[in-house]
Every structure is written in structure tokens, then in C-alpha cells.
Design a protein around this motif. Structure first.
Motif, PDB file in Angstrom:
ATOM      1  N   THR A  31      36.250   9.483  58.172  1.00 21.76           N
ATOM      2  CA  THR A  31      34.921   9.885  57.706  1.00 21.76           C
ATOM      3  C   THR A  31      34.100  10.455  58.871  1.00 21.76           C
ATOM      4  OG1 THR A  31      33.927   7.688  58.036  1.00 21.76           O
ATOM      5  CG2 THR A  31      34.871   8.140  55.876  1.00 21.76           C
ATOM      6  N   TRP A  32      34.385   9.965  60.069  1.00 20.15           N
ATOM      7  CA  TRP A  32      33.704  10.473  61.267  1.00 20.15           C
ATOM      8  C   TRP A  32      34.107  11.925  61.503  1.00 20.15           C
ATOM      9  CZ3 TRP A  32      29.641   9.405  63.805  1.00 20.15           C
ATOM     10  CH2 TRP A  32      29.484   9.666  65.159  1.00 20.15           C
ATOM     11  N   GLY A  33      35.404  12.201  61.395  1.00 19.85           N
ATOM     12  CA  GLY A  33      35.885  13.567  61.551  1.00 19.85           C
ATOM     13  C   GLY A  33      35.323  14.482  60.471  1.00 19.85           C
ATOM     14  N   LEU A  34      35.286  13.931  59.248  1.00 22.99           N
ATOM     15  CA  LEU A  34      34.726  14.694  58.130  1.00 22.99           C
ATOM     16  C   LEU A  34      33.276  15.061  58.403  1.00 22.99           C
ATOM     17  CD1 LEU A  34      35.728  13.009  54.779  1.00 22.99           C
ATOM     18  CD2 LEU A  34      35.784  15.430  55.348  1.00 22.99           C
ATOM     19  N   SER A  35      32.524  14.107  58.959  1.00 25.12           N
ATOM     20  CA  SER A  35      31.112  14.373  59.193  1.00 25.12           C
ATOM     21  C   SER A  35      30.961  15.518  60.188  1.00 25.12           C
ATOM     22  CB  SER A  35      30.406  13.094  59.673  1.00 25.12           C
ATOM     23  OG  SER A  35      30.313  13.046  61.073  1.00 25.12           O
ATOM     24  N   LEU A  36      31.813  15.493  61.206  1.00 24.40           N
ATOM     25  CA  LEU A  36      31.777  16.561  62.197  1.00 24.40           C
ATOM     26  C   LEU A  36      32.077  17.917  61.546  1.00 24.40           C
ATOM     27  CD1 LEU A  36      31.515  16.748  65.311  1.00 24.40           C
ATOM     28  CD2 LEU A  36      34.010  16.732  65.407  1.00 24.40           C
ATOM     29  N   ALA A  37      33.111  17.932  60.721  1.00 26.30           N
ATOM     30  CA  ALA A  37      33.542  19.188  60.105  1.00 26.30           C
ATOM     31  C   ALA A  37      32.492  19.719  59.127  1.00 26.30           C
ATOM     32  CB  ALA A  37      34.884  18.986  59.398  1.00 26.30           C
ATOM     33  N   ILE A  38      31.951  18.816  58.291  1.00 25.92           N
ATOM     34  CA  ILE A  38      30.967  19.277  57.300  1.00 25.92           C
ATOM     35  C   ILE A  38      29.715  19.812  58.002  1.00 25.92           C
ATOM     36  CG2 ILE A  38      29.453  18.583  55.397  1.00 25.92           C
ATOM     37  CD1 ILE A  38      31.558  16.460  54.665  1.00 25.92           C
ATOM     38  N   ARG A  39      29.264  19.074  59.033  1.00 24.52           N
ATOM     39  CA  ARG A  39      28.065  19.492  59.743  1.00 24.52           C
ATOM     40  C   ARG A  39      28.277  20.872  60.371  1.00 24.52           C
ATOM     41  NH1 ARG A  39      27.125  16.028  64.465  1.00 24.52           N
ATOM     42  NH2 ARG A  39      27.951  14.549  62.966  1.00 24.52           N
ATOM     43  N   GLN A  40      29.458  21.054  60.962  1.00 24.52           N
ATOM     44  CA  GLN A  40      29.719  22.323  61.619  1.00 24.52           C
ATOM     45  C   GLN A  40      29.855  23.449  60.596  1.00 24.52           C
ATOM     46  OE1 GLN A  40      29.205  22.435  64.690  1.00 24.52           O
ATOM     47  NE2 GLN A  40      29.589  24.632  64.924  1.00 24.52           N
ATOM     48  N   ALA A  41      30.427  23.118  59.423  1.00 24.04           N
ATOM     49  CA  ALA A  41      30.522  24.135  58.376  1.00 24.04           C
ATOM     50  C   ALA A  41      29.120  24.591  57.986  1.00 24.04           C
ATOM     51  CB  ALA A  41      31.258  23.569  57.158  1.00 24.04           C
ATOM     52  N   ILE A  42      28.187  23.644  57.911  1.00 21.17           N
ATOM     53  CA  ILE A  42      26.788  23.997  57.588  1.00 21.17           C
ATOM     54  C   ILE A  42      26.202  24.881  58.691  1.00 21.17           C
ATOM     55  CG2 ILE A  42      24.468  23.031  57.284  1.00 21.17           C
ATOM     56  CD1 ILE A  42      25.734  21.860  55.034  1.00 21.17           C
ATOM     57  N   VAL A  43      26.482  24.529  59.952  1.00 25.55           N
ATOM     58  CA  VAL A  43      25.989  25.352  61.054  1.00 25.55           C
ATOM     59  C   VAL A  43      26.516  26.772  60.914  1.00 25.55           C
ATOM     60  CG1 VAL A  43      26.087  25.733  63.547  1.00 25.55           C
ATOM     61  CG2 VAL A  43      25.724  23.426  62.669  1.00 25.55           C
ATOM     62  N   ILE A  44      27.810  26.899  60.599  1.00 25.21           N
ATOM     63  CA  ILE A  44      28.415  28.225  60.502  1.00 25.21           C
ATOM     64  C   ILE A  44      27.798  29.023  59.356  1.00 25.21           C
ATOM     65  CG2 ILE A  44      30.562  29.441  59.930  1.00 25.21           C
ATOM     66  CD1 ILE A  44      32.005  27.141  61.470  1.00 25.21           C
ATOM     67  N   ILE A  45      27.573  28.356  58.225  1.00 27.70           N
ATOM     68  CA  ILE A  45      27.062  29.083  57.063  1.00 27.70           C
ATOM     69  C   ILE A  45      25.572  29.390  57.195  1.00 27.70           C
ATOM     70  CG2 ILE A  45      26.769  29.042  54.550  1.00 27.70           C
ATOM     71  CD1 ILE A  45      29.161  27.072  54.490  1.00 27.70           C
ATOM     72  N   PHE A  46      24.782  28.376  57.630  1.00 23.93           N
ATOM     73  CA  PHE A  46      23.332  28.539  57.583  1.00 23.93           C
ATOM     74  C   PHE A  46      22.681  28.709  58.952  1.00 23.93           C
ATOM     75  CE2 PHE A  46      24.574  26.155  53.823  1.00 23.93           C
ATOM     76  CZ  PHE A  46      23.986  26.892  52.821  1.00 23.93           C
ATOM     77  N   GLY A  47      23.483  28.591  60.012  1.00 26.12           N
ATOM     78  CA  GLY A  47      22.901  28.708  61.349  1.00 26.12           C
ATOM     79  C   GLY A  47      22.337  27.373  61.803  1.00 26.12           C
ATOM     80  N   PRO A  48      22.179  27.209  63.120  1.00 30.86           N
ATOM     81  CA  PRO A  48      21.762  25.912  63.651  1.00 30.86           C
ATOM     82  C   PRO A  48      20.260  25.652  63.555  1.00 30.86           C
ATOM     83  CG  PRO A  48      22.199  27.450  65.433  1.00 30.86           C
ATOM     84  CD  PRO A  48      22.500  28.183  64.159  1.00 30.86           C
ATOM     85  N   SER A  49      19.464  26.668  63.251  1.00 29.88           N
ATOM     86  CA  SER A  49      18.018  26.461  63.317  1.00 29.88           C
ATOM     87  C   SER A  49      17.498  25.798  62.045  1.00 29.88           C
ATOM     88  CB  SER A  49      17.321  27.800  63.531  1.00 29.88           C
ATOM     89  OG  SER A  49      17.722  28.679  62.514  1.00 29.88           O
ATOM     90  N   SER A  50      16.269  25.299  62.129  1.00 32.41           N
ATOM     91  CA  SER A  50      15.737  24.565  60.992  1.00 32.41           C
ATOM     92  C   SER A  50      15.045  25.506  60.018  1.00 32.41           C
ATOM     93  CB  SER A  50      14.773  23.481  61.470  1.00 32.41           C
ATOM     94  OG  SER A  50      13.575  24.082  61.888  1.00 32.41           O
ATOM     95  N   GLN A  51      15.064  25.117  58.767  1.00 30.23           N
ATOM     96  CA  GLN A  51      14.466  25.938  57.719  1.00 30.23           C
ATOM     97  C   GLN A  51      13.569  25.066  56.859  1.00 30.23           C
ATOM     98  OE1 GLN A  51      17.341  28.727  56.061  1.00 30.23           O
ATOM     99  NE2 GLN A  51      18.896  27.884  57.418  1.00 30.23           N
ATOM    100  N   GLN A  52      12.699  25.720  56.118  1.00 38.97           N
ATOM    101  CA  GLN A  52      11.730  24.972  55.314  1.00 38.97           C
ATOM    102  C   GLN A  52      12.038  25.072  53.828  1.00 38.97           C
ATOM    103  OE1 GLN A  52       9.344  22.935  56.312  1.00 38.97           O
ATOM    104  NE2 GLN A  52       9.951  23.288  58.436  1.00 38.97           N
ATOM    105  N   VAL A  53      11.843  23.945  53.166  1.00 35.87           N
ATOM    106  CA  VAL A  53      11.938  23.930  51.710  1.00 35.87           C
ATOM    107  C   VAL A  53      10.529  23.710  51.189  1.00 35.87           C
ATOM    108  CG1 VAL A  53      12.696  22.504  49.792  1.00 35.87           C
ATOM    109  CG2 VAL A  53      14.304  23.136  51.572  1.00 35.87           C
TER     110      VAL A  53
END
Lengths: 321, 285, 233
Positions: free
Chosen positions: B97-119
Motif C-alpha cells: 500500500t506504501w508503494g501504491l501511495s507513491l505511484a498514485i501520488r506521482q500519477a496525479i503529479v504527472i496528470i495534473f502537475g505538482p502545483s496547487s489548484q482551487q476548487v
């Protein structure tokens, strides 16, 4: 002599002969990998012997690095600015950080081992935030211009060859120390604790003390790696204490082989080397790839890629006839 | 008094969402003896689901159930692709699950970029409560989170599924011998936990800056709250969330967030030092 | 109903505790298994039930090969298990424990009256937390929980353990009556001959992981020395 031990010794020999094959720049790069290797081996010790999965190994690594930097820059009041003293204090600092964490967690009623992981995660996150917000130790920017370690003969660790040999010697000494502990009665008790803590307790062993000492040894070796890191890069920053580095150390050890010192050591060298080779071409995808590769190794090779290959096993007297 | 009430409401707001996140952790731990370290990333996926759906013009309130579904679906996929091979090795499952967390987080970085966004929050007008002006969206969150938690507890304590799940948590082999397919329960609870995390991420999205690190930041206190509350029963999540949520909000109002975090961490360590079964273990003595 | 052939099983890797068990029980049989401690009786029960996977051999239940099947499938095929130590859910109420007997089995209704008819104490304690009851009451609950799932075969492991003799007698009598009424096949692992004498028709002895002999209960009752000899005491 078993072929596994031969293989392990051959690896040391190859590492010792590296200066003949590599140019000074490559040698310096390779020396950096060795530091990561020491950190991975320190984790493999506590993981393999006691079965404790520490998600905060960078806390000890980072403590060593910061203590080294602060001492050699003369920033700790009352302590002379000596790089060698810094190295010693870095080791002690790492061990002390580990001992404090262990003291909080192992004594009294004790903690379920599943909890140990998340407590160490929390400690790593807090350590990083503390370092980021503590102005005196450089805050977000960290500490720059950490001086190199002076060596006999007028040189110092900034010289690529001397720097490499220095780190290699410390890596070898750490390996010898941890291996000796594994093979000593101390290691036998630790493995007993890993298998059945309650039984060891009822046999009269002070389980918390053994766990504490083991964690402190692991922390001390990690602290040594951190101190060497500070000299090599001549700077420290909050990143050396945080969760990201802890995660990396964990991945190196797991990919190489979590219970075998040499396997974890090589795991760190290998993963870091691949990262260096690939990071330019795949960039941000690296973390995704390594995360998934880590999961795959956990599922398919629970002993790591090299765990079985480099497991020198126990001395004959401790084996089943 | 005027300073205390908003603080109490803030604490309630934080605690109620923390509770949703913690319940997921507790039921997964109870079932599989695993602390799901990818929980923060399910939270993250929920928050980004709102971001994406809002971008597509989906009304905010509709994004909440969709975020719940997204988290649940991702949980199912993780179980089917990874966890089902290693559920009998809890230590390795935690690492996975630790590895998964790393992978999912990085997938989000790749798709949406590392910067913060507003909802954008759906309710922006403050309302008057007990003589003070307070964010209506936060009030809505309190109501929603408590309602969802109540439904989850009703499912766990009043339905046949809940009975089977609690039985498997208490004594897995015996539950199997009574005809319960515990593996299927694992999958359902893991997915439910992930769905709750996704839902929590969605409701918190308008209050936080949505960035790839927000998941870990939010789930870390939840980890502590399940330690403090005890993993012995799902009800422990309530105690833990109250202690962690309350103390975090109180400490952060007085000191800097870093000091607050250190205080709450130390408090948690002190509590589990003296109560290894957590606060819910007190009642059983 | 149950056929076991050459069953080899053990805890963990390597050493096997059961070294080739052969047993047969026809429909309606009431078979007791006796043996000293550490001979693998509980392991045999766990292996039959599917909690432990055998390394070799075969278990057939009702004509179907169930070797290596998961415990929940075995349970759903009609085998009910009353384990050593009873393993009732202590935090649950009596009623919840009984419900556990049916919720895993599709198509079964909660026929409480049938169970309460046999064990009236359970009705009295319906809302009580099961963990607070006496050993004998917990045993009745464990048996009731097994029976409410309408099994074809009842597998009991040391049902007399930790229960005072008069209650053991009572439970044994009741079990015999129920099994006769329902046409149940019974396999009971037991050290207490009182229980065996009332409940079983024949006894299989297990020693060092093998079945060493089978004797009708009447014969054992007539000649108690036979037991000591067969148990290797």
C-alpha cells in the motif's frame, strides 16, 4: 566457504578496485551511491533481524547529517568545530534519535508492531517540518558549505579518490559491525524476538532493551551515512530528514533484499544507479515506475531481488545439523 | 465566547471529516490487519475528482457521490490487481500500500502537475449561528460527514453484512467456518474504506488547496487517531477523531502549525504508551 | 458421507503431524476420535474443515472432493464445525452469534425456535453478551450456532473441555437426541469417555499421526483397559 559468501566478498573486492576503472568524476558519483548503500543496510538490519519496518530511517540519517554539518561549522555552542568530531557526534546523534524513538515505543506496555510503522511515518514528517521551520539550522534552505573531512597526508575527503576510499572503508566497517552483531548471540536473541516476542519475554530476555539497542545501532549506522552525505555534498537540507528519503531507503532495502545487509546495500546502489540513468529520459515518470516496481517486487519477490543470492546465512554452529 | 464558538465549529468540522477517513482505516485494519498507507491517495483522488468534474460542468453536490464511487472503484482495482495476491502476508501488504501511495501520488503529479489548484465551494455566503457569522459550507460539511458516518455505523452494526464483517474482524477463521467468504469481505471493506477516503477528499477540497501532497497531510492525523482510538472496534475511530481533531484545532489556534503538530503527536504517543488498546480499550476493562 | 484417504498435513512448512490418515463415516454415523494430546486431533479437524491445507491425501464429503477447498465453501456444503475452545464471538449477543450461523449461507432462514427448543437457556440469554456466559452455556451456543445452519455433518472438537461433568452428560444426551432426530452424521474429537460413550457408536484411535484402530463403543465400555491400551498410555 559458500558461494554466497564468496560472491559477497567479490563485491567488496570489485568496489575496492573501482578507482582503477573510473575517472575521478564517476568515482565521486559512485561514492555517493555507497552512502545510500550504508543507509539501506542500516534499515535491513532492523528489518531483517527484529522484523521492525521503519518508515522513518531518514530521521536518523538526517539527524546524523545535521549534527555533522552543525559541528563542523562550529554552530553547536561549547563544541569545537572539528569535522572528525562531527562524524562521531553524527553517529551518536543518529543512535540517540533512534534510542529516543525506541524508548517511547518499546517500553511500558509496548506497541503493536503494526503501529510502529505509522508512528515512524509521523515522526519523519514532523522531523522534516521541524527542520524546515527552525531558522538556526538553516530552515528551508538548510546549511551550506559543510567542510570536508581532513585526512592524514594533507589531503581531505573532497579529493575524489580519498573521498571514495573513505566512504568505502566506512561502508565496509558498517557491514562488518552489523554482520558481526547478526552472528553474535545478540542477533540470535533478536531473531527470537522477531519470531515470538512473548516467548522471549517469558524466557527472561528483556525484549524492550534488545529492541532498543538494535534500533539504536541501526540509527547510529544511518547517522554515519548521513554524516558522510553531509561531507560529500557539503550541504544539508530538510530533504535529508524527511519522509521522501525514508521511502527511498525503504524501497532500496526491499528491492535488494530486506533481510540481507549486502542485498540491501546493492539494492540502494542499483536503484540509485538506474534512477540516475533514467531520470533524464523519463523524468517525472521515474517515481511512478519505481513505486509500481516496488509493489511488484513485494508481491513477486518477498525476499527482494538479491535476498536469496547474497544471504550468507548463519555461522555453522547456529545452523540445523 | 465569540472566539470560542468558531473554534469549536472548526474543530467539529475537522473532526467529522477525520472520522470518515479514520473509519475506513479502522475497518480495513480490522479485516486485514493492515494499515492502509495508500489511504491518503484515495483522499487525493476524491479531491481531484471534484476538480475534474467541476471542470466538466458537473454541479458540486453531484461530484460528492461520484468521488465516493471513484475512491471505491480504485480500491477495488487495487485489491484485484495487488492485494489479493498478498493478503495473507500483512507486513508485505502494508508495504504494497506504501508503494501504491507513491505511484498514485506521482500519477496525479504527472496528470495534473505538482502545483496547487482551487476548487470552488458551492456555498459561499456565511450564515449566522448563535450570534456569530460562520461559513455555511463548513456547517454543511459537519452535517454531511456526521450523516455519512451514521450510515456507515448503521451498516456495520445493524445489517447482516456488518455482522459478518465484525465477525471476521473478531475471529477470521471461525467466520470462515460459518460460511463467510472473508476474502470477498476484505475486498468490499477495502473498497468501502477507499470510497470513504475519496468522499472525504471531495468534501474537503474547497477548504484546502488541492495539491498532490494534501492526502498525506490529511491522513497522517487519521493514522494517529486510529492509534489513539484503538483498532479493536470501529467505534474507536470516533474517540480517536475527537481527540486528534479537537487537540489539533485547539493547538493550531494558539501556536504555529508545526508546534501544534508536534504537540498532537506527543499527545498521541503518550496516550498509546499508557493505553495500548487505545481509548476504546478503556471501556472494556 | 465423509471419506479421508492418506491425509498428510502439518502446521507450517516441513514437518507433518498427520502422516496418512484414513477414515470413513457413512451417513448417520456417529464416530469419535480419541488420542493423547499432541497427536494431531485438532489439526485433523482443521484440515477436514479447510482451515489447513493438506500436503497430500484426499477428503471427500458427500461424494465431492473437498481437498484444499476454502473453509467457507466446505461450510456451505453442509459441514458444521464446533471448534476446540468454542470460539463464540464474545462481544456479540447470543442472538448475533446464532445469526452468524446462517448469514453466510444463502437461502437459509433464522429458525430460532428449533434451536431454542433444544437449548432453552439461549432464549433466556438472547440479548446477553455471549462472552459473559458460563462454559456450558457457551458450548450450547456454539452447538446451536452450528446446527442453525442445517448441516449434514457435525464436527466437534473437545466439546467437553472446561465444562463440569453433570453438564457434559446433559450436553451429550442432548446431542445424541438431536442427531438421531435430524439424521446427522457426527464426528467428535474427545478425550472424555463420558461424552464418547453417550454420543458415539465407534471410536477411532489416533497416535503419531495415524489411525491405529477402530473399536465399537460398547466394547470399550465393557473393557476400559482397551482405551488405555489404544491410547498408548
Amino acid at each position: 566457504m559458500s558461494y554466497r559468501l564468496l560472491l559477497t566478498l567479490a563485491i567488496w573486492l570489485v568496489l575496492g578496485l573501482m578507482p582503477l576503472a573510473l575517472g575521478s568524476w564517476e568515482l565521486a558519483m559512485f561514492g555517493q551511491l555507497l552512502v545510500y548503500g550504508i543507509a539501506a543496510a542500516s534499515l535491513a538490519f532492523i528489518w531483517g533481524e527484529v522484523g521492525l519496518v521503519c518508515f522513518g530511517q531518514a530521521l536518523f540519517f538526517g539527524t546524523g547529517a545535521y549534527v555533522m554539518a552543525l559541528t563542523s561549522k562550529g554552530m553547536i555552542p561549547g563544541i569545537p568545530d572539528s569535522a572528525w568530531l562531527g562524524l562521531v557526534l553524527g553517529i551518536i546523534g543518529g543512535a540517540l534519535a533512534a534510542a529516543i524513538l525506541g524508548g517511547l515505543l518499546f517500553f511500558g506496555v509496548g506497541l503493536r508492531s503494526a503501529y510502529f510503522g505509522i508512528v515512524t511515518i509521523a515522526a519523519a514528517v514532523i522531523g522534516e517540518r521541524l527542520a524546515t521551520n527552525w531558522r538556526y539550522i538553516g530552515g528551508f534552505n538548510g546549511l551550506l558549505d559543510v567542510p570536508p573531512l581532513p585526512l592524514p597526508g594533507g589531503t581531505d575527503s573532497a579529493d575524489p579518490l580519498m573521498g571514495y576510499l573513505l566512504v568505502l572503508s566506512f561502508a565496509f566497517l558498517s557491514w562488518l559491525l552489523l554482520l558481526a552483531l547478526q552472528r553474535a548471540p545478540f542477533g540470535t536473541v533478536l531473531r527470537g524476538i522477531r519470531c515470538d516476542e512473548r516467548r522471549m519475554l517469558s524466557l527472561g530476555f528483556s525484549v524492550p532493551v534488545y529492541k532498543l539497542v538494535a534500533l539504536a545501532v541501526s540509527g547510529g549506522v544511518a547517522g554515519l551515512a548521513g554524516a558522510l552525505f553531509a561531507i560529500q555534498f557539503s550541504f544539508v537540507s530538510p530533504a535529508v530528514i524527511g519522509l521522501a528519503l525514508s521511502t527511498e531507503i525503504l524501497i532500496w532495502a526491499a528491492v535488494g533484499g530486506k533481510a540481507v545487509l549486502m542485498a540491501a546495500f546493492i539494492g540502494a546502489l542499483g536503484v540509485k544507479w538506474v534512477e540516475g540513468a533514467l531520470s533524464e529520459s523519463i523524468g517525472a515518470y521515474w517515481l511512478l515506475v519505481i513505486g509500481l516496481a516496488f509493489v511488484a517486487v513485494i508481491v513477486i519477490f518477498p525476499h527482494g531481488l538479491l535476498g536469496r543470492l547474497l544471504d550468507t546465512g548463519l555461522p555453522k554452529r547456529l545452523r540445523r545439523p | 465566547m465569540s472566539g470560542f464558538l468558531p473554534l469549536a465549529l472548526d474543530a467539529l468540522n475537522y473532526t467529522s471529516v477525520l472520522l470518515l477517513v479514520s473509519i475506513g482505516l479502522v475497518i480495513v485494519f480490522g479485516m486485514m490487519q493492515v494499515i492502509n498507507l495508500a489511504h491518503g491517495e484515495f483522499f487525493l483522488v476524491g479531491a481531484y475528482a471534484v476538480l475534474v468534474l467541476q471542470g466538466l460542468g458537473v454541479p458540486f453536490w453531484l461530484t460528492l457521490p461520484l468521488a465516493f464511487a471513484a475512491g471505491g472503484l480504485l480500491g477495488l482495482v487495487c485489491d484485484a490487481a495487488i492485494l489479493r495476491f498478498i493478503y495473507h502476508r500483512p507486513a508485505d501488504t502494508i508495504l504494497a500500500t506504501w508503494g501504491l501511495s507513491l505511484a498514485i501520488r506521482q500519477a496525479i503529479v504527472i496528470i495534473f502537475g505538482p502545483s496547487s489548484q482551487q476548487v470552488v465551494a458551492p456555498l459561499t455566503e456565511p450564515v449566522n449561528v448563535f450570534g456569530i457569522s460562520y461559513s455555511s459550507y463548513r456547517l454543511a460539511i459537519i452535517a454531511i460527514a456526521i450523516a455519512v458516518a451514521a450510515v456507515v455505523f448503521a451498516v456495520l452494526y445493524k445489517t447482516a453484512f456488518g455482522l459478518a464483517a465484525r465477525a471476521a474482524m473478531a475471529n477470521r477463521p471461525m467466520a470462515q467456518c460459518l460460511g463467510i467468504n472473508t476474502r470477498r469481505l476484505d475486498r468490499v471493506t477495502f473498497s468501502l474504506g477507499a470510497a470513504l477516503a475519496g468522499f472525504s477528499g471531495a468534501v474537503m477540497a474547497p477548504l484546502m488547496s488541492v495539491d498532490p501532497q494534501m492526502g498525506m497531510g490529511f491522513v497522517l492525523p487519521a493514522f494517529l487517531s486510529i492509534l489513539v482510538g484503538g483498532v479493536g472496534s470501529p467505534a474507536g475511530a470516533i474517540w480517536g477523531s475527537v481527540v486528534i481533531g479537537g487537540s489539533t484545532t485547539a493547538a493550531a489556534s494558539i501556536w504555529t502549525p508545526v508546534i501544534a503538530q508536534i504537540i498532537v503527536f506527543s499527545l498521541s504517543i503518550a496516550i498509546i504508551r499508557f493505553l495500548p488498546a487505545g481509548l476504546s480499550g478503556l471501556r472494556r476493562k | 458421507m465423509l471419506e479421508i484417504e492418506g491425509l498428510i498435513s502439518g502446521y507450517g512448512k516441513g514437518a507433518s503431524v498427520l502422516k496418512g490418515i484414513d477414515l470413513k463415516a457413512a451417513k448417520g454415523d456417529r464416530l469419535a476420535i480419541m488420542g493423547r494430546n499432541g497427536m494431531g486431533k485438532t489439526l485433523l479437524a482443521k484440515t477436514i474443515m479447510g482451515l489447513v491445507r493438506p500436503s497430500a491425501g484426499k477428503v471427500k464429503f458427500d461424494g465431492i472432493d473437498i481437498t484444499g477447498q476454502h473453509a467457507h465453501s466446505v461450510s456451505n456444503m453442509g459441514m458444521a464445525y464446533v471448534p476446540q475452545g468454542r470460539e463464540i464471538f464474545g462481544d456479540f449477543t447470543v442472538l448475533e452469534n446464532l445469526r452468524m450461523g446462517v448469514i453466510g449461507k444463502p437461502g437459509l432462514t433464522l429458525d430460532l425456535d428449533r434451536i431454542y427448543g433444544w437449548f432453552p437457556i439461549l432464549k433466556e440469554r438472547e440479548r446477553q453478551r455471549a462472552g459473559t456466559m458460563s462454559g456450558g452455556q457457551m458450548q450450547q451456543l456454539a452447538i446451536g450456532r452450528a446446527l442453525i445452519g442445517r448441516p449434514k455433518l457435525l464436527l466437534l472438537d473437545e466439546p467437553s473441555e472446561g465444562i463440569q461433568p453433570s453438564i457434559v452428560h446433559e450436553i451429550a444426551e442432548k446431542l445424541r437426541m438431536i442427531c438421531a432426530e435430524e439424521g446427522l452424521t457426527v464426528i467428535v474429537i474427545e478425550q472424555n469417555f463420558d461424552m464418547v460413550e453417550i454420543l458415539a457408536e465407534r471410536v477411532a484411535f489416533i497416535e503419531n499421526g495415524k489411525i491405529t484402530g477402530e473399536v465399537p463403543v460398547v466394547q470399550l465400555a465393557a473393557d476400559p483397559d482397551l482405551i488405555t491400551r489404544h491410547m498408548g498410555l
